[in-house]
Enzyme design. Structure first.
Site: not given
Length: 438
Positions: A253, A255, A298, A257, A367
């Site tokens: 999420a 989303g 998970d 990629k 990132c």
């Protein structure tokens, strides 16, 4: 550089909303986007809402300078001031010094933002200080002086050690500017750039300056594109031709990629821990009309029914590479969080090795500008004996970004890259190949 003031029609409602958002970020340590979403919209719509975000983002980007100005007018440290007064003062200086707002517009409405919290007694103080600031003739700092003043010490030191003094200053300077909007289109980027009024970059993203409301742009409702920084599109490119292949996107999420993978023809399984984020992921892919199996789980414990051809590990991180878009990160992230985050990254990498077939690929992505969340994680994985090897990235895989390929064949983008056209987010990525089973 002073920006042209964009004074909203409803000055006080907009500034009340800005004060509420800034208070939530700096005093309650809430993410900027969450605070903006929760802000009371009454009397604040359209252009005013854009002003609210611009004003708050300006204060967050220039907080070091703003607090230094205020220190010259207060008899007590700013940290000791009442939180509501502190918020109003910062908003006022942001307008007067960094947005070029006329004093008559900035001071009176900003003073009123302290009303309604049982703090009316603070209005006199806020009014007096802001009027003195207005008369002081302050100008924004420029160059390295501005970069240094507005960057927390721990971040500056980290970037200087990792990239050198000149690069650290360039990174911090890039954070002071409003970034353009980057769009990833399903097809025909040149055509959509013409329709939207943007330019196509070397990697195919459509870059738009002063885009306005995203949902009002041509093609949004039809699901022809999605918002995604140019640097964020690069990790998926590292997987090569994935048409018809099974790819698992971990921590998928919202989303972007996953959408790239689906457009490229992959069979996508998108995994995310948060039910709320999975709903957002489903909404985004639904608007785009793109297929994916969405799994709420998970990722460190979940395993697929069959080994995948490739894994994209879009790991949770400090997100310091996205400060230009999310200036709140400058004030919400702390060095002591890195140990927890890198432990999660290590666990995700270890899990991904168990999900991919021999000969398949893993692309690990953060990132972040922090070296602890980049090559150090790959080194730790290899040192632990994981059955993977680095598959070096070649410069020709990243059009227009040869400098983003490191000496050891990994990806490292910096916010200062493409600075002349608006910069990009800071990303790290490494491509690994799963070794055959002995």
């Amino acid at each position: 550089m002073l920006k042209v003031s964009r004074e909203p029609a409803a000055g006080l409602p907009a500034r009340r909303a800005a004060a509420a958002v800034l208070f939530a970020v700096l005093e309650q340590q809430r993410p900027l986007d969450d605070a903006l979403s929760d802000a009371d919209p009454s009397g604040v719509t359209g252009r005013d809402r854009a002003f609210v975000r611009m004003l708050v983002a300006t204060v967050l980007r220039r907080l070091g300078e703003i607090d230094a100005v205020l220190a010259g007018y207060l008899t007590v440290p700013l940290e000791g001031a009442h939180p509501r007064a502190r918020t109003a003062l910062r908003l006022g200086v942001g307008q007067l010094v960094h947005l070029g707002t006329p004093a008559h517009a900035a001071v009176s409405a900003t003073v009123e933002t302290v009303s309604g919290h049982g703090t009316d007694r603070l209005k006199g103080l806020v009014n007096a200080v802001l009027r003195r600031v207005a008369a002081g003739g302050h100008a924004p700092r420029e160059g390295t002086a501005a970069a240094r003043k507005n960057t927390p010490q721990w971040l500056w030191t980290s970037w200087e050690r990792a990239y050198g003094a000149e690069a650290a200053a360039a990174i911090a300077l890039a954070h002071l500017d409003d970034p353009p909007l980057d769009l990833t289109v399903k097809s025909d980027p040149e055509g959509w750039a013409q329709k939207i009024g943007g330019l196509v970059g070397p990697t195919g993203s459509v870059r738009v300056v002063d885009a306005g409301a995203v949902a009002a742009l041509p093609g949004y409702a039809e699901g022809e594109w999605w918002v995604q920084d140019a640097a964020a599109t690069l990790p998926v490119r590292l997987l090569g031709d994935i048409a018809g292949r099974s790819v698992i996107d971990l921590c998928a999420a919202p989303g972007g990629k996953s959408a790239q993978l689906a457009v490229a023809g992959a069979h996508v399984t998108a995994v995310d821990l948060s039910p709320r984020r999975c709903r957002l992921l489903a909404e985004n892919l639904g608007r785009l009309g793109l297929p994916a199996e969405i799994v709420t789980a998970d990722a460190t414990a979940w395993r697929p029914a069959a080994l995948a051809d490739a894994i994209l590990v879009d790991a949770p991180c400090s997100a310091t590479g996205t400060i230009r878009r999310h200036p709140d990160i400058l004030h919400l992230r702390h060095r002591d969080e890195l140990e927890r985050l890198t432990a999660v990254q290590d666990a995700l990498l270890a899990a991904s090795v168990e999900m991919v077939r021999p000969g398949g690929h893993i692309v690990f992505v953060t990132c972040s500008l922090q070296p602890e969340e980049g090559a150090a994680r790959i080194a730790a994985l290899l040192a632990g004996g994981a059955p993977v090897a680095i598959d070096p990235i070649a410069p020709d895989e990243l059009p227009g970004l040869p400098e983003a390929v490191t000496a050891d064949g990994m990806l490292r983008t910096l916010p200062s890259y493409w600075r002349e056209t608006g910069g990009m987010d800071g990303f790290f990525a490494a491509r690994l190949r799963r070794l055959p089973v002995n």
